[in-house]
Design a protein around this motif. Sequence first.
Motif, PDB file in Angstrom:
ATOM      1  N   ALA A 202       0.857  -1.191   0.000  1.00  0.00           N
ATOM      2  CA  ALA A 202       0.000   0.000   0.000  1.00  0.00           C
ATOM      3  C   ALA A 202       0.885   1.230   0.000  1.00  0.00           C
ATOM      4  CB  ALA A 202      -0.909   0.001   1.231  1.00  0.00           C
TER       5      ALA A 202
ATOM      6  N   THR B 223       1.468   5.074   0.299  1.00  0.00           N
ATOM      7  CA  THR B 223       0.798   6.228   0.911  1.00  0.00           C
ATOM      8  C   THR B 223       1.471   7.540   0.528  1.00  0.00           C
ATOM      9  OG1 THR B 223       2.161   6.246   2.909  1.00  0.00           O
ATOM     10  CG2 THR B 223       0.238   4.795   2.923  1.00  0.00           C
TER      11      THR B 223
ATOM     12  N   ALA C 106      -1.913   8.060   6.810  1.00  0.00           N
ATOM     13  CA  ALA C 106      -2.400   6.889   6.069  1.00  0.00           C
ATOM     14  C   ALA C 106      -1.702   5.609   6.526  1.00  0.00           C
ATOM     15  CB  ALA C 106      -2.199   7.102   4.570  1.00  0.00           C
ATOM     16  N   THR C 107      -0.438   5.736   6.942  1.00  0.00           N
ATOM     17  CA  THR C 107       0.274   4.560   7.446  1.00  0.00           C
ATOM     18  C   THR C 107      -0.479   3.978   8.637  1.00  0.00           C
ATOM     19  OG1 THR C 107       2.341   5.700   6.868  1.00  0.00           O
ATOM     20  CG2 THR C 107       2.527   3.730   8.263  1.00  0.00           C
TER      21      THR C 107
ATOM     22  N   ALA D 278      -3.829   2.521   7.730  1.00  0.00           N
ATOM     23  CA  ALA D 278      -3.664   1.203   7.106  1.00  0.00           C
ATOM     24  C   ALA D 278      -3.369   0.132   8.154  1.00  0.00           C
ATOM     25  CB  ALA D 278      -2.548   1.251   6.059  1.00  0.00           C
TER      26      ALA D 278
ATOM     27  N   GLN E 103       5.216   3.490   3.646  1.00  0.00           N
ATOM     28  CA  GLN E 103       4.410   2.485   2.939  1.00  0.00           C
ATOM     29  C   GLN E 103       4.101   1.308   3.859  1.00  0.00           C
ATOM     30  OE1 GLN E 103       4.122   4.397   0.655  1.00  0.00           O
ATOM     31  NE2 GLN E 103       6.082   5.153  -0.079  1.00  0.00           N
TER      32      GLN E 103
ATOM     33  N   MET F 194      -7.184  -2.188   1.481  1.00  0.00           N
ATOM     34  CA  MET F 194      -6.108  -1.186   1.535  1.00  0.00           C
ATOM     35  C   MET F 194      -6.424  -0.005   0.614  1.00  0.00           C
ATOM     36  SD  MET F 194      -3.896  -1.942   3.758  1.00  0.00           S
ATOM     37  CE  MET F 194      -5.217  -2.704   4.694  1.00  0.00           C
TER      38      MET F 194
ATOM     39  N   VAL G 180      -4.230   6.155   0.934  1.00  0.00           N
ATOM     40  CA  VAL G 180      -3.511   5.116   0.180  1.00  0.00           C
ATOM     41  C   VAL G 180      -3.744   5.374  -1.304  1.00  0.00           C
ATOM     42  CG1 VAL G 180      -3.449   2.647  -0.397  1.00  0.00           C
ATOM     43  CG2 VAL G 180      -3.528   3.379   1.998  1.00  0.00           C
ATOM     44  N   HIS G 181      -2.646   5.640  -2.040  1.00  0.00           N
ATOM     45  CA  HIS G 181      -2.766   5.993  -3.452  1.00  0.00           C
ATOM     46  C   HIS G 181      -2.940   4.763  -4.330  1.00  0.00           C
ATOM     47  CE1 HIS G 181      -1.594   9.896  -2.192  1.00  0.00           C
ATOM     48  NE2 HIS G 181      -0.356   9.561  -1.920  1.00  0.00           N
TER      49      HIS G 181
ATOM     50  N   ALA H  18      -2.602   0.169  -4.187  1.00  0.00           N
ATOM     51  CA  ALA H  18      -2.309  -1.072  -3.469  1.00  0.00           C
ATOM     52  C   ALA H  18      -1.997  -2.137  -4.509  1.00  0.00           C
ATOM     53  CB  ALA H  18      -3.492  -1.482  -2.597  1.00  0.00           C
TER      54      ALA H  18
END
Lengths: 325, 325
Positions: free
Chosen positions: A180, A182, A259-260, A263, A286, A303, A309-310, A312
């Motif tokens: 994932a 980020t 985002a980390t 996730a 990430q 994810m 998250v841009h 996955a």
Amino acid sequence: MARAHSNIALVKYWGKRDAALNTPAVGSISVTLDALYTDTRVTFLSGLVADEFWLAGCRNPVTRISHVLDLVRGHAASMGLPAAGLNAIVTSTNNFPTGAGLASSASGFAALAVAAAGAAGLALNGRELSILARHGSGSAARSIFGGFAEMHAGTAVDGSDAYAEELLDRGAWPLAVVVAITEHGEKSINSTVGMNESKATSPFYGAWLDSADDDLADMRAAIRDRDFARLGELSEYNCLKLHSLMLTTRPALIYWNAATVAAMHAVQALRARGVPAYFTIDAGPQVKVLCLPGDAATVQRAMALVPGVHEARISGLGPAAHRLE
Amino acid sequence: MARAHSNIALVKYWGKRDAALNTPAVGSISVTLDALYTDTRVTFLSGLVADEFWLAGCRNPVTRISHVLDLVRGHAASMGLPAAGLNAIVTSTNNFPTGAGLASSASGFAALAVAAAGAAGLALNGRELSILARHGSGSAARSIFGGFAEMHAGTAVDGSDAYAEELLDRGAWPLAVVVAITEHGEKSINSTVGMNESKATSPFYGAWLDSADDDLADMRAAIRDRDFARLGELSEYNCLKLHSLMLTTRPALIYWNAATVAAMHAVQALRARGVPAYFTIDAGPQVKVLCLPGDAATVQRAMALVPGVHEARISGLGPAAHRLE
């Protein structure tokens, strides 16, 4: 031309035993990733005034590259090969973001080791290639191998026992990793600099060293027994231990973003609803999620829904580094 | 009726020396917060079959409340006071979210100690009130005092030297704290349970204990010298050390959410543009930002802009716990 795949440590390496030899203070165990790789070509040429390194079409500094090439030239000299006296052009491409905690230096220096040895006409075995790659980047020593690999910290003063080897072939236990992403930017703190600061300042550095062997033994047992829950729980624990070491470094090494952490919670939520999935995170934002191949699509969807998250990407376990020609 | 204010530890407490006496394994230093408080009334009544505890109009379990009341009844018995033989009704309200990492147990048990001693007719000094509050909650021992307070871990087997005292009056060094609330729900893991798990499982617990005295000495010096940068940097470091201890507990204690980490980065970004601001975080997702009073509005605006922050409240340093009638 050689291709080497990135790897993700399940039991992490942080801290150096010997800076000049680039030997690690602790051993590590990783899985090599099929989906993330570096392709590198090395050409030794007469008439070249210095080594050149081109990454994705852009010229880059050669300091660490030339250090590895010098070792190859040394081997070549002892064999009477012409590369001994020549500079080289190195061209390299990654199929994933560079310097963002996706171990581009691992795949990069493993590919360099294989490509440079090949271009010089040297026939090095896996252990020799692993030591060569280590001189460029500690984690690169593991990317020489596919499947599950273990890096030994070693004790020899010349670094000759600090190499990786394959623990288990990727065909023997197929696992999946969902990567994932980020953040696409480069990480703010270089790993080597961070490791030195952790060693100098974290009150937890001693306990980090002391507890490494237990984790390595537990992980070997989990791999031997194909015990995915044990492998996953230990991976999460060891990842959090690494980040705790980083967070207690002064000044703090905070590699996580919003985002980390989102996730991480999403992975724990997956587990709470019965999907065996476990996160691990290197020196960057990430998140890599370990799961069984049959759950990879479910994990990828979960994810992709995490805010921030841009992308996955699903990966299987990758092969050993190899020449493409 | 008594009012006690919440407090935020700058050097944190985690881990118990003696569970029955509720003595801490390490000392701690805190600031008391003007903006967050608990009001508590204790009424000893004949004919009451058991203690009752009403929080914000809802009846709640009395286990820890009765433990503190029992100690008050013991004191009362030795003084021949009638409360010795009576049960009590305790009514309490917080002006902030309960059980969400904003130290409602600190203000709550400090208010209970003052209110119960008063209702029983006991004249206890600050040290005695601090020890009484400690039996309810370790951090409550500090909320007996205003301004800057230090809690001593102590060594005595009866817990008689495990109390807090004022280090500096709030008027002597006015500071501000911006409380950024990222979640209104109650935290998932009770602190006492978490502390026991950390002691039993974290490989960093020993180093956490061993490094506490250095942090306490540094923080005392920062307060003595009114050195805000030193106080702030040490607070952030000690907070990250606490969370590292929690993260390496098995299973992991992950109190942060996405907004927590976004707020941490926002605080560091404030510093990068010249605003001296430092975060600290307790066993929950809320972020408290230490700053100078003149920067409080700037810090509040910056926190309110962080995605996931519901509310950012400015507090000055608070007074000692006191009776309202």
